[in-house]
Design an enzyme around this catalytic site. Structure first.
Site, short mmCIF file in Angstrom:
data_model
loop_
_atom_site.label_atom_id
_atom_site.label_comp_id
_atom_site.label_asym_id
_atom_site.label_seq_id
_atom_site.Cartn_x
_atom_site.Cartn_y
_atom_site.Cartn_z
N ASP A 22 0.81 -1.22 0.00
CA ASP A 22 0.00 0.00 0.00
C ASP A 22 0.85 1.27 0.00
O ASP A 22 0.67 2.15 0.85
CB ASP A 22 -0.94 0.02 1.21
CG ASP A 22 -1.76 -1.24 1.36
OD1 ASP A 22 -2.13 -1.82 0.31
OD2 ASP A 22 -2.03 -1.66 2.49
N GLU A 182 -11.00 0.57 -3.67
CA GLU A 182 -10.22 0.93 -2.49
C GLU A 182 -9.08 1.87 -2.84
O GLU A 182 -8.74 2.05 -4.02
CB GLU A 182 -9.65 -0.33 -1.84
CG GLU A 182 -10.70 -1.30 -1.33
CD GLU A 182 -10.07 -2.57 -0.78
OE1 GLU A 182 -10.47 -2.98 0.32
OE2 GLU A 182 -9.20 -3.13 -1.45
#
Length: 518
Positions: A22, A182
């Site tokens: 991420d 997301e």
């Protein structure tokens, strides 16, 4: 990195190997700053800096005290999800989610190495919040909301000094119709607003998608294809997505994103890693790699932000740690917030001392553990330990840890009135001692060898002649082999101590820890 002819340059992917998922990036002056998710590990949110986007140096951990993050009793793969970093008007901002704690918040600093502020809470959003500073002074939070096919992005304006919402949240992005929209980010580039997010879940269908609009709230015109994915390719890098964009001082654009280097059996003990690729603009749309194989392990590009001919820093740290400093290096981390004084550096004797607590490696609680990410599939991890347990259950050693449900350790335990060398394999939540033998020495050398297919546990009495006592499947430590709860982390190699139900009176002393890439 080697300079090639005709002003071509090469670098290797991933730029951050090992469990660094991420990624988010920003730029301040000539330096780029990069952060990643940390989940149950503390200190959290490692922060790196680089001038060329290729060679990275960790300068700290943004979350480094309990007033910022209390992980007590949080399960593995909970904690800190998908942070985003931004720089505006002399201040750095890191926004993220504490999924089982205080929810969405941000912290600030004028120096990226810290100290960072205590959390400023924001009121809306599920996970993966991001900040955008518009030209007119308005500041927006964009965040994921909902689950699976219902997931979408919401957006609202905040007062950046207080975190207070200045507008009601609006649904601004439904993605491409796939599940798990997301990691949304809002950008303004050449007068247009771009909404970029991941879609498809962080596995084989993972992809990055984008839309554009003349308004920060949309509606956003969806580009009809992913701008980044390998979902239709037979390629050594898979699961590409969760990207962030950045421009450099030369006017070029780049993307950082996560990916996984899968083995032939479709797993990876290293977990999700950080990759880099150039962004090509065409007709006002950014492109990275839509099933073309452009993102590779060996990249060749026309230009880099700058050329570091003899870089003195690296995100890959190998060799021997002698534990002779005032503090552990930034690469070391604990499971949850560490209990004070259970992990101590003894500079006078150049050793690390661990005091076991009641919690063991298969339980959730205050665990005595300190470790660092595994960054190579083929590697050896070695330590020298002095330990004389005297009470039933006192134990210490070396462990390859994924989470409570998956870990392999070799150590010494006091059991049945004597001290024994043990090797324990925990697979899918079931633990089994696969080797147990009496040991007379108070000092022992422990080793874990890792290969693409297995982990091997070894010991030595002199540090030269090694005896293998157990081995376990590498796949069983991979995030792909979870049972009921998804695993978002890769393997961390650590030193541990436990009293297995009570605090240990005996201390374990580690003279050094060595990481060898084989």
């Amino acid at each position: 990195m080697d300079q090639l002819t005709s002003q071509k340059y090469s670098y290797s992917n991933p730029i951050l190997p090992g469990f660094y998922p991420d990624p988010s990036i920003t730029r301040a002056g000539e330096y780029f700053y990069l952060i990643c998710s940390s989940f149950e590990y503390f200190p959290g949110v490692p922060i790196f800096r680089s001038r060329d986007l290729v060679h990275w140096e960790q300068v700290g951990n943004i979350i480094d005290r309990k007033s910022q993050l209390d992980l007590t009793n949080q399960k593995s793969s909970d904690g800190i999800f998908a942070p985003a970093i931004r720089y505006h008007d002399g201040t750095f901002y890191m926004i993220t989610t504490d999924v089982r704690g205080i929810g969405n918040f941000y912290v600030t600093a004028t120096d990226p190495a810290g100290p960072w502020s205590d959390p400023i809470l924001i009121p809306h959003g599920g996970i993966d919040p991001s900040l955008f500073f518009d030209d007119d002074g308005k500041v927006y939070v964009t965040a994921q909301q909902g689950a699976d096919y219902d997931s979408h992005a919401i957006q609202y304006e905040i007062d950046i000094k207080t975190g207070k919402a200045l507008s009601e949240p609006q649904i601004v992005w439904h993605g491409d119709g796939g599940p798990w929209t997301e990691g949304p980010h809002l950008y303004k580039i050449n007068g247009m607003y771009y909404m970029m997010s991941a879609s498809g879940g962080t596995a084989k269908d993972h992809r990055e998608i984008i839309g554009r609009s003349e308004n920060p709230y949309g509606p956003f015109e969806l580009y009809p294809e992913p701008i980044l994915t390998h979902r239709h390719l037979d390629h050594p890098i898979q699961y590409l997505g969760h990207a962030d964009l950045i421009d450099d001082l030369n006017g070029n654009w780049w993307a950082v994103f996560l990916g996984v280097r899968l083995t032939e059996e479709s797993f990876s003990v290293l977990g999700r890693e950080t990759f880099l690729a150039p962004v090509i603009w065409n007709d006002g749309w950014p492109h990275i790699d839509n099933n073309e194989g452009i993102v590779s392990l060996n990249m060749v590009v026309d230009q880099l932000p700058m050329i570091e001919k003899n870089p003195s820093h690296s995100a890959i740290i190998t060799g021997r740690e002698h534990f002779d400093g005032e503090k552990l290096g930034f690469e070391w981390m604990f499971v949850r917030n560490p209990t004070p004084n259970v992990c101590k550096l003894d500079q006078q004797n150049s050793r690390l001392t661990l005091s076991g607590q009641a919690t063991n490696l298969s339980e959730i609680g205050q665990l005595t553990f300190v470790g660092r990410r595994q960054q190579h599939v083929n590697a050896s991890f070695v330590t020298s330990m002095a330990f004389t347990p005297t009470k039933e259950g006192e134990e210490a050693g070396l462990v390859a840890r994924r989470d409570e449900d998956a870990h392999y350790e070799i150590g010494v335990i006091h059991s049945g009135g004597s001290n024994k060398l043990i090797a324990r394999l925990t697979v899918r939540g079931q633990s089994q001692i696969v080797h147990e033998a009496a040991i007379n020495s108070n000092h022992i050398f422990l080793k874990i060898n890792s290969s693409e297919t297995e982990y091997t546990l070894l010991y030595s009495e002199n540090g030269e002649t090694w005896t293998s006592v157990a081995s376990g499947s590498a796949k069983a430590l991979s995030p792909e082999d979870f049972v009921s709860k998804m695993c978002f982390t890769g393997v961390v190699i650590g030193l541990y101590a436990t009293g297995n139900g009570q605090d240990s009176q005996a201390e374990a002393h580690f003279d050094w820890f060595e990481y060898l890439h084989t």
